[in-house]
Design a protein around this motif. Structure first.
Motif, PDB file in Angstrom:
ATOM      1  N   PRO A 121       0.801  -1.232   0.000  1.00 49.01           N
ATOM      2  CA  PRO A 121       0.000   0.000   0.000  1.00 49.01           C
ATOM      3  C   PRO A 121       0.828   1.274   0.000  1.00 49.01           C
ATOM      4  CG  PRO A 121      -0.104  -1.072   2.145  1.00 49.01           C
ATOM      5  CD  PRO A 121       0.542  -2.049   1.206  1.00 49.01           C
ATOM      6  N   GLU A 122       1.944   1.304   0.714  1.00 54.05           N
ATOM      7  CA  GLU A 122       2.758   2.524   0.753  1.00 54.05           C
ATOM      8  C   GLU A 122       3.354   2.813  -0.626  1.00 54.05           C
ATOM      9  OE1 GLU A 122       3.106   4.860   2.766  1.00 54.05           O
ATOM     10  OE2 GLU A 122       2.692   4.179   4.805  1.00 54.05           O
ATOM     11  N   ARG A 125       0.548   4.024  -2.842  1.00 53.74           N
ATOM     12  CA  ARG A 125       0.206   5.409  -2.498  1.00 53.74           C
ATOM     13  C   ARG A 125       1.204   6.382  -3.116  1.00 53.74           C
ATOM     14  NH1 ARG A 125       1.980   8.835   1.668  1.00 53.74           N
ATOM     15  NH2 ARG A 125       0.471  10.446   2.213  1.00 53.74           N
ATOM     16  N   THR A 173      -3.193   3.820   5.542  1.00 55.10           N
ATOM     17  CA  THR A 173      -1.810   3.751   6.019  1.00 55.10           C
ATOM     18  C   THR A 173      -1.498   4.819   7.072  1.00 55.10           C
ATOM     19  OG1 THR A 173      -1.089   5.093   4.120  1.00 55.10           O
ATOM     20  CG2 THR A 173      -0.955   2.689   3.902  1.00 55.10           C
TER      21      THR A 173
END
Length: 267
Positions: A121-122, A125, A173
């Protein structure tokens, strides 16, 4: 950064000194070429971009003059890197596609989606953030060209989806507070996009601003009722129910929670 683009006022950095900024016809033709790099574009397509359904008798000659100006600018500013080739009754704008902003935007969004699917996810993103940073305004900003409208609409929809993915990943997050101002602007620009509203509600609630989240929901209900005579969809109602139930954590809505019909009728 790409040095050619249409995600905002069209620009071509290497050609700027040769073409200038006020020669609208050259920019219309160049924007049409940038829209479909390395692909055949017919003379009729270029004429339609310039005049639509009412071209003058000298349309072909005028387009040829504009193309000549662009070709001379290319020759003096980026010879070898960019080509404008005549092919049958049309042209091919030869360029490394990664030099064009909307091409890079689409690639970064695809990479972000892949990273999310791989459970990163990071990384996802960050890729969405880079993709959105390429935008400098509306597509073809400053050019009112009806034949560009459908492509502009597709890109603007992709931009809205990318923004909502970025917001959802930020909330998931732990970066939700930082995107609230951007979410407020997004919802202001797209008041009937229910995923944006649901994300804003989630972010506000996470920051202890539950009253504001309720107000956002009430505003959506009023706008849907007045504009479309419908109520909010199931996903937004579920977010509201979770907010009302203080014992349940509120997840960021996923893109796949909205059906295709809801996405098309509620944007």
């Amino acid at each position: 950064m790409p040095d050619f683009g249409i995600l905002g006022q069209p620009y071509a950095e290497p050609l700027r000194s040769s073409i200038g900024v006020n020669r609208r016809r050259e920019w219309v033709i160049l924007s049409a070429l940038l829209t479909r790099p390395n692909a055949f574009i017919s003379m009729n397509t270029l004429i339609d971009a310039m005049w639509g359904d009412g071209p003058p008798r000298t349309a072909r000659e005028q387009v040829m003059n504009c193309l000549g100006s662009i070709r001379r600018a290319i020759a003096s500013s980026c010879a070898g890197d960019v080509r404008l080739d005549r092919v049958r009754d049309g042209y091919v704008f030869g360029i490394e596609a990664e030099r064009i902003d909307h091409v890079v935007f689409s690639r970064l969004c695809a990479e972000a989606e892949s990273a999310k699917a791989l459970g990163r996810p990071e990384s996802s993103r960050g890729l969405y953030e880079r993709a959105l940073a390429l935008w400098r305004g509306g597509v073809y900003d400053g050019l009112d060209v009806p034949s560009f409208a459908s492509h502009a609409a597709v890109l603007e929809e992709q931009r809205a989806i990318a923004a909502e993915e970025y917001f959802a990943l930020s909330i998931a997050t732990g970066h939700g507070s930082g995107v609230i101002p951007h979410l407020l602007r997004h919802v202001g620009e797209h008041p009937l996009r229910e995923r944006g509203v649901a994300l804003l509600m989630s972010a506000l609630h996470d920051e202890g601003r539950t009253h504001d989240a309720h107000a956002v929901y009430a505003r959506l209900v009023r706008r849907l009722g007045e504009g479309l005579a419908v109520g909010p969809g199931r996903e937004v109602r579920q977010i509201l129910d979770m907010i009302l139930d203080s014992t349940v954590s509120v997840p960021a809505p996923r893109a796949d929670e909205l059906s295709g019909a809801e996405m098309s009728t509620r944007t």
